[in-house]
Motif scaffolding. Sequence first.
Motif, PDB file in Angstrom:
ATOM      1  N   GLY A  94      15.463   6.690  -0.892  1.00  0.00           N
ATOM      2  CA  GLY A  94      16.062   5.560  -0.177  1.00  0.00           C
ATOM      3  C   GLY A  94      15.956   4.256  -0.939  1.00  0.00           C
ATOM      4  N   ILE A 142       7.779   8.800   4.127  1.00  0.00           N
ATOM      5  CA  ILE A 142       7.607  10.244   4.328  1.00  0.00           C
ATOM      6  C   ILE A 142       6.636  10.515   5.468  1.00  0.00           C
ATOM      7  N   GLU A 187      18.868   4.301  -3.153  1.00  0.00           N
ATOM      8  CA  GLU A 187      20.053   4.118  -2.307  1.00  0.00           C
ATOM      9  C   GLU A 187      20.174   2.667  -1.832  1.00  0.00           C
ATOM     10  N   LYS A 221       5.405  -2.739  -9.273  1.00  0.00           N
ATOM     11  CA  LYS A 221       5.228  -1.284  -9.343  1.00  0.00           C
ATOM     12  C   LYS A 221       6.356  -0.535  -8.632  1.00  0.00           C
ATOM     13  N   GLU A 235      14.497  13.658  -3.308  1.00  0.00           N
ATOM     14  CA  GLU A 235      14.343  14.194  -1.951  1.00  0.00           C
ATOM     15  C   GLU A 235      14.208  15.713  -1.919  1.00  0.00           C
ATOM     16  N   ALA A 261       9.710   3.119  -2.864  1.00  0.00           N
ATOM     17  CA  ALA A 261       9.486   4.534  -3.213  1.00  0.00           C
ATOM     18  C   ALA A 261      10.188   5.478  -2.247  1.00  0.00           C
ATOM     19  N   GLY A 276      19.781  10.777   2.070  1.00  0.00           N
ATOM     20  CA  GLY A 276      20.380  10.585   3.397  1.00  0.00           C
ATOM     21  C   GLY A 276      20.912   9.194   3.646  1.00  0.00           C
ATOM     22  N   ALA A 308      12.359   6.428   1.636  1.00  0.00           N
ATOM     23  CA  ALA A 308      12.098   6.416   3.073  1.00  0.00           C
ATOM     24  C   ALA A 308      10.648   6.833   3.290  1.00  0.00           C
ATOM     25  N   LYS A 354       0.827  -1.222   0.000  1.00  0.00           N
ATOM     26  CA  LYS A 354       0.000   0.000   0.000  1.00  0.00           C
ATOM     27  C   LYS A 354       0.850   1.257   0.000  1.00  0.00           C
TER      28      LYS A 354
END
Length: 259
Positions: free
Chosen positions: A110, A68, A113, A60, A133, A64, A141, A66, A24
Amino acid sequence: MSYETLQVRTEAGQVGVITLHRPKQLNALNDQLMDELGAALLAFEADDAIGCIVLTGSEKAFAAGADISAMSKFEFADVYQGDFITRNWETLRRIRKPVIAAVSGFALGGGCELAMLCDFIIAAENAKFGQPEIKIGIIPGAGGTQRLPRAIGKSKAMDMVLTARLVDAAEAERAGLVSRVVPLDKLMDEALAAAITICGMPRLAAMAAKEAVNRAFEATLADGVMFERRLFHSMFATADQKEGMDAFLAKREPVFRHR
Ligand code: CAA
């Protein structure tokens, strides 16, 4: 062990497969997921039967970024004192067995990363990479500003980090961010085949090769070459070096014992 944000399985008795599973939220990376990911990685690292790990997401989204909604509540004191990002992201760096990222869909922030923390990235044709970001008032980060320029050079890294532009799989492959691009329905087959190939190699050599390549990003050329040479020398202390060379000369298949 059971996980809420991951699906974990073993393939062919030797490949550990970890699927990020917060559908989700497009696999947004919250603390629970990163803690569970660390635990799953360490379990495979400790399992002698496992020779390689594949990390993947959904069609999909690989991830997406870290989370938020979790980050939106943080103040400076929370992230600084809590060492946000470092605490449970460092585990992946400690894993000495090879880790392949199989990326389809979004690998953003992230997520990009995390993919870059793996040893190499196999991308599906629908993969999209980005470090967006800046659009939410922060910067990468989890190593994005450091690993991205090392992977694709300064100009394209700056473009991605400053404009938040997403790059598709073809551009990511041209730039050297990913090692191969495959049709979406072939992604896991390709990643598993690569992992099984690696599992068939002498494990000590695979671990040493990974350590040596990673050293290229930390050391001067002279230090890195010396590090490589010493690891190269140490391979001559392994039974699999004897077996590999004997088998080659005898024109037979080697039987590696990972010793
Ligand atoms: N954190 C939390 N939730 C997220 C999320 C994230 N990073 N990305 C997506 N979601 C959630 C959305 O809020 C949405 O939830 P609801 O259904 O409850 O509204 C759900 O996932 C589906 O997302 P969208 O409706 O937005 O899906 P879309 O297909 O329209 O867009 C997307 C997909 C382009 C990836 C878009 O979701 C997006 O831009 N996500 C944020 C990407 C981002 O900024 N990532 C960087 C995060 S910061 C970071 O990662 C810091 C770091 O360096 C470690």
